[in-house]
Write an enzyme that holds these catalytic residues in place. Structure first.
Site, mmCIF file in Angstrom:
data_model
loop_
_atom_site.group_PDB
_atom_site.id
_atom_site.type_symbol
_atom_site.label_atom_id
_atom_site.label_comp_id
_atom_site.label_asym_id
_atom_site.label_seq_id
_atom_site.Cartn_x
_atom_site.Cartn_y
_atom_site.Cartn_z
ATOM 1 N N LYS A 168 -2.065 73.565 80.405
ATOM 2 C CA LYS A 168 -1.594 73.221 81.746
ATOM 3 C C LYS A 168 -2.774 72.754 82.599
ATOM 4 O O LYS A 168 -3.699 73.518 82.858
ATOM 5 C CB LYS A 168 -0.971 74.435 82.443
ATOM 6 C CG LYS A 168 -0.308 74.025 83.756
ATOM 7 C CD LYS A 168 -0.024 75.197 84.664
ATOM 8 C CE LYS A 168 -1.032 75.362 85.748
ATOM 9 N NZ LYS A 168 -1.168 74.240 86.677
ATOM 10 N N GLY A 221 -10.842 79.127 86.127
ATOM 11 C CA GLY A 221 -10.416 78.984 87.519
ATOM 12 C C GLY A 221 -10.967 80.102 88.380
ATOM 13 O O GLY A 221 -11.984 80.727 88.051
ATOM 14 N N GLY A 226 -7.765 84.725 87.776
ATOM 15 C CA GLY A 226 -8.160 85.296 86.484
ATOM 16 C C GLY A 226 -7.731 86.753 86.372
ATOM 17 O O GLY A 226 -7.233 87.189 85.327
ATOM 18 N N GLU A 243 -12.934 82.146 82.232
ATOM 19 C CA GLU A 243 -14.128 81.515 82.798
ATOM 20 C C GLU A 243 -13.895 81.383 84.298
ATOM 21 O O GLU A 243 -13.100 80.538 84.727
ATOM 22 C CB GLU A 243 -14.350 80.136 82.170
ATOM 23 C CG GLU A 243 -14.700 80.172 80.698
ATOM 24 C CD GLU A 243 -16.047 80.811 80.412
ATOM 25 O OE1 GLU A 243 -16.828 81.045 81.356
ATOM 26 O OE2 GLU A 243 -16.312 81.101 79.237
ATOM 27 N N CYS A 277 -18.596 74.998 88.862
ATOM 28 C CA CYS A 277 -18.730 76.461 88.744
ATOM 29 C C CYS A 277 -20.186 76.871 88.683
ATOM 30 O O CYS A 277 -20.585 77.862 89.288
ATOM 31 C CB CYS A 277 -17.966 76.964 87.529
ATOM 32 S SG CYS A 277 -18.395 76.086 86.026
ATOM 33 N N GLU A 379 -18.135 82.595 96.794
ATOM 34 C CA GLU A 379 -18.432 81.387 96.028
ATOM 35 C C GLU A 379 -18.187 80.183 96.932
ATOM 36 O O GLU A 379 -17.063 79.987 97.410
ATOM 37 C CB GLU A 379 -17.528 81.291 94.800
ATOM 38 C CG GLU A 379 -17.834 80.047 94.010
ATOM 39 C CD GLU A 379 -16.891 79.799 92.838
ATOM 40 O OE1 GLU A 379 -15.697 80.105 92.958
ATOM 41 O OE2 GLU A 379 -17.364 79.272 91.815
HETATM 42 P P1 NAD Z 1 -7.290 78.261 90.430
HETATM 43 O O1 NAD Z 1 -7.453 79.626 89.846
HETATM 44 O O2 NAD Z 1 -6.639 78.129 91.734
HETATM 45 O O3 NAD Z 1 -6.481 77.322 89.426
HETATM 46 C C1 NAD Z 1 -6.884 77.124 88.078
HETATM 47 C C2 NAD Z 1 -5.661 76.845 87.240
HETATM 48 O O4 NAD Z 1 -4.838 78.023 87.223
HETATM 49 C C3 NAD Z 1 -4.767 75.728 87.777
HETATM 50 O O5 NAD Z 1 -4.239 74.994 86.696
HETATM 51 C C4 NAD Z 1 -3.674 76.499 88.497
HETATM 52 O O6 NAD Z 1 -2.466 75.777 88.610
HETATM 53 C C5 NAD Z 1 -3.502 77.708 87.595
HETATM 54 N N1 NAD Z 1 -2.925 78.894 88.233
HETATM 55 C C6 NAD Z 1 -2.907 79.219 89.549
HETATM 56 N N2 NAD Z 1 -2.246 80.380 89.729
HETATM 57 C C7 NAD Z 1 -1.854 80.802 88.507
HETATM 58 C C8 NAD Z 1 -1.136 81.940 88.045
HETATM 59 N N3 NAD Z 1 -0.681 82.875 88.867
HETATM 60 N N4 NAD Z 1 -0.910 82.060 86.720
HETATM 61 C C9 NAD Z 1 -1.368 81.132 85.852
HETATM 62 N N5 NAD Z 1 -2.038 80.025 86.229
HETATM 63 C C10 NAD Z 1 -2.295 79.864 87.545
HETATM 64 O O7 NAD Z 1 -8.765 77.643 90.441
HETATM 65 P P2 NAD Z 1 -9.207 76.207 90.983
HETATM 66 O O8 NAD Z 1 -9.271 76.258 92.456
HETATM 67 O O9 NAD Z 1 -8.374 75.158 90.324
HETATM 68 O O10 NAD Z 1 -10.670 76.094 90.361
HETATM 69 C C11 NAD Z 1 -11.822 76.457 91.017
HETATM 70 C C12 NAD Z 1 -12.387 77.725 90.443
HETATM 71 O O11 NAD Z 1 -12.640 77.555 89.040
HETATM 72 C C13 NAD Z 1 -13.727 78.113 91.026
HETATM 73 O O12 NAD Z 1 -13.754 79.487 91.274
HETATM 74 C C14 NAD Z 1 -14.716 77.754 89.920
HETATM 75 O O13 NAD Z 1 -15.939 78.449 89.966
HETATM 76 C C15 NAD Z 1 -13.924 78.083 88.719
HETATM 77 N N6 NAD Z 1 -14.466 77.411 87.557
HETATM 78 C C16 NAD Z 1 -15.090 78.172 86.598
HETATM 79 C C17 NAD Z 1 -15.650 77.556 85.489
HETATM 80 C C18 NAD Z 1 -16.307 78.375 84.408
HETATM 81 O O14 NAD Z 1 -16.446 77.868 83.312
HETATM 82 N N7 NAD Z 1 -16.689 79.605 84.659
HETATM 83 C C19 NAD Z 1 -15.589 76.175 85.349
HETATM 84 C C20 NAD Z 1 -14.980 75.423 86.362
HETATM 85 C C21 NAD Z 1 -14.404 76.058 87.456
#
Ligand code: NAD
Length: 475
Positions: A168, A221, A226, A243, A277, A379
């Site tokens: 997704k 995310g 997470g 991650e 990230c 962050e």
């Molecule tokens: P997010 O958690 O809002 O969304 C990430 C994904 O999860 C999206 O596809 C979203 O639709 C989905 N999602 C949202 N709620 C969900 C739920 N309840 N159940 C299942 N899936 C759900 O994060 P974002 O704003 O898209 O991304 C930014 C974050 O990602 C930052 O915190 C960044 O540091 C982190 N990130 C981490 C890494 C790493 O490798 N550690 C890499 C890139 C980004």
């Protein structure tokens, strides 16, 4: 664009749509189905049907398909990169790097497919053979900031190990994932091995985590999401890779090459408009060089050219959404309201005819930040860099570790003893020396503390998408 299920472009069951807009212009680019749990169920059926045949192929045969896909991605890299820039906002040159990075990941996994290993253990009265088996159907949930590279980090090892997948993408950046999935299919991936379901996190994301046939979920995310996924998955004891967020410190010591470190901080923070990230999110500079360092950095920050990433010469695109920009603006405004620091440059949205329709934020430097300010504790996912002057290495290490995250960190020095101390004492999954951000496919990547669980990349990720199975031969 439609979803990609069982090797076919597929509409959503519900009939709803999600608009995908260019964050630089606000213009509608395309729309994708707003999926629901039934769409996930269809994708899981397709993945299940493909599972047996894919698992039976040798790792080498799977690797050859990934290698062929990498070649097609390289051939079409400009088109894919343009699509990525349009949906995500990043400058085209960064999008091109990201698409090439995706191809490199597939090439890396194709490369190690020739070294498929197991283990033989002699026990005297018995011999044992240990093999690696795929887990089965895996779920992947990816964010919007680096959607192409993160898709590669997940599908490369998962598919090579013999798993099938339901992926997704984030709702603002689904197009590049759909395009890549179609390319993989055209490279010879059997239908159903990789399925892409578009839709919201609450609906499609949670349905992936809850589906009983999905035995592993790899999520990238936000930390809060997470944690929610961890709780949802624990009921069925699912394997998880998480991650999550980071707040990487960059430490610049007195013996550093200052100009190199200035460039490192500039790229480390403002690449992808700060939405990375492992971006440099806190900068600690030795007080003996901090004045000159900040002066040089400010000149470079002020010279960054912001604009529509498709235009030539752009260094900094918009933020990906209005919500992201608002979050950053709130944290920066708090600095002024609470007298928690000094804004050296930036500190507001970019305005004017080239910017008003998009989500642009001025590249910002803040000094004299109070230790408890959100700018240092949260962050910061945008183009804002707090600079803190430190008297010595002890303080730098202590401040670097004053965080709930532990994704990456860097030290800029020519001193080996300083390097060793930072490597030994700073809590992070990767410590760069005189570098920041670089993550080639060969090295394991992942966080400590609240930055996540598990590792992506390298042979570590391949292991994480398989489990051992032992044949015990009693003589
Ligand atoms: P997010 O958690 O809002 O969304 C990430 C994904 O999860 C999206 O596809 C979203 O639709 C989905 N999602 C949202 N709620 C969900 C739920 N309840 N159940 C299942 N899936 C759900 O994060 P974002 O704003 O898209 O991304 C930014 C974050 O990602 C930052 O915190 C960044 O540091 C982190 N990130 C981490 C890494 C790493 O490798 N550690 C890499 C890139 C980004």
């Amino acid at each position: 664009m439609l979803m990609r299920i069982g090797g076919k472009d597929t509409g959503g069951v519900d009939g709803g749509w999600i608009d995908v807009k260019n964050p630089a212009t606000g213009v509608l680019i395309d729309r994708v189905p707003d999926g629901i749990p039934e769409d996930v169920a269809h994708a899981v059926e397709a993945a299940d049907a493909a599972s047996g045949g894919w698992k039976k192929k040798s790792m080498r045969e799977r690797g050859i398909i990934l290698f062929h896909a990498a070649g097609l991605v390289r051939e079409q890299h400009r088109d894919i990169a343009q699509l990525l820039t349009m949906e995500q906002g990043k400058p085209l040159k960064e999008a091109i790097d990201e698409v090439r990075g995706f191809a490199s990941i597939l090439e890396f996994y194709a490369g190690i497919s020739a070294h498929s290993t197991g283990e033989a253990i002699r026990l005297g009265s018995a011999d044992c053979m240990v093999v690696h088996e795929p887990i089965g159907i895996c779920g992947a949930i990816i964010p919007w900031n680096m959607p192409v590279i993160i898709m590669g980090w997940k599908i490369g090892p998962a598919l090579l190990a013999g798993n099938t997948m339901v992926l997704k993408p984030a709702s603002t950046t689904p197009l590049s994932s759909l395009k890549l999935a179609a390319i993989l299919d055209s490279a010879g991936l059997p239908p159903g091995v990789l399925n892409v379901v578009t839709g919201s996190g609450e609906s499609v994301g949670e349905a992936i985590v809850r589906h009983p046939l999905i035995r592993k979920v790899s999520f990238t995310g936000d930390c809060t999401t997470g944690e929610k996924i961890r709780q949802l998955a624990s009921g069925q004891l699912k394997d998880l890779t998480l991650e999550l967020g980071g707040s990487d410190p960059m430490i610049v010591m007195v013996d550093a090459d200052i100009d190199k470190a200035v460039e490192g901080a500039l790229r480390g923070r403002f690449y992808n408009a700060g939405q990375t990230c492992t971006a440099v999110k806190r900068l600690y500079v030795h007080e003996k060089i901090s004045k000159i360092f900040v002066k040089k950095l400010r000149v470079r920050v002020d010279a960054l050219k912001a604009g529509n990433g498709l235009e030539p010469g752009i260094d900094l695109g918009p933020m990906n959404s209005a919500g992201q920009r608002e979050r950053i603006a709130d944290i920066v405004n708090e600095i002024t309201d609470k007298c928690e620091g000094k804004i050296l440059t930036g500190g507001c949205s970019l305005t004017g005819p080239s910017y008003d329709a998009g989500y642009f934020y001025r590249p910002t430097l803040v000094s004299d930040v109070s230790p408890g300010a959100r700018l240092l504790t949260d962050e910061i996912f945008g183009p804002v860099l707090p600079v803190v002057s430190v008297p010595d290495l002890d303080t730098a290490i202590k401040e670097a570790n004053r965080s709930r995250y532990g994704l990456g960190a860097s030290v800029w020095t020519t001193n080996l003893a300083t390097t060793k101390r930072v490597f030994d004492e700073v809590h992070a999954g990767i410590i760069w020396v005189n570098r920041h951000l670089t993550i080639p496919p060969e090295i394991p990547f992942g966080g400590m503390n609240e930055s996540g669980i598990g590792r992506e990349n390298g042979s570590h990720a391949l292991d994480s998408y398989s489990r051992t199975k032992t044949l015990f031969l009693g003589w």
